[in-house]
Design a protein around this motif. Structure first.
Motif, PDB file in Angstrom:
ATOM      1  N   UNK A   1      39.475  31.017  41.033  1.00  0.00           N
ATOM      2  CA  UNK A   1      40.600  31.455  40.217  1.00  0.00           C
ATOM      3  C   UNK A   1      41.456  30.273  39.770  1.00  0.00           C
ATOM      4  N   UNK A   2      42.006  30.419  38.587  1.00  0.00           N
ATOM      5  CA  UNK A   2      42.923  29.423  38.040  1.00  0.00           C
ATOM      6  C   UNK A   2      44.297  30.083  37.903  1.00  0.00           C
ATOM      7  N   UNK A   3      45.339  29.424  38.387  1.00  0.00           N
ATOM      8  CA  UNK A   3      46.693  29.951  38.265  1.00  0.00           C
ATOM      9  C   UNK A   3      47.174  29.702  36.839  1.00  0.00           C
ATOM     10  N   UNK A   4      47.573  30.797  36.150  1.00  0.00           N
ATOM     11  CA  UNK A   4      48.062  30.653  34.775  1.00  0.00           C
ATOM     12  C   UNK A   4      49.575  30.886  34.687  1.00  0.00           C
ATOM     13  N   UNK A   5      50.160  31.434  35.748  1.00  0.00           N
ATOM     14  CA  UNK A   5      51.617  31.623  35.780  1.00  0.00           C
ATOM     15  C   UNK A   5      52.053  31.737  37.229  1.00  0.00           C
TER      16      UNK A   5
END
Length: 71
Positions: free
Chosen positions: A27-31
């Motif tokens: 997963x990539x943190x976008x906020x």
């Protein structure tokens, strides 16, 4: 969501919106935010709404106080 607590007192909360190519993928943190937010606008046509009642009942329910969370 990530919480730091001492006993039944929540000391700090951090909330994340993540994205991944599939359920098991990295997963990539976008906020991220240190206060609960009800809506995250993905683009002009789509927003994600986080249910406050589910958050309060299932996550915050075990703490007597959380300084950055909805009452």
């Amino acid at each position: 969501m990530m919480q730091s607590a001492w006993g039944t007192r929540c000391l700090y909360c951090e909330f994340f919106v993540t994205v991944a190519q599939s359920r098991g993928a990295e997963r990539k943190i976008i906020h991220r935010a240190n206060r609960f937010f009800r809506t995250y606008k993905v683009d002009e046509n789509f927003s994600v709404v986080f249910p406050e009642d589910k958050y309060i009942n299932h996550i915050r329910g075990s703490y007597t106080h959380c300084p950055f969370c909805p009452n």
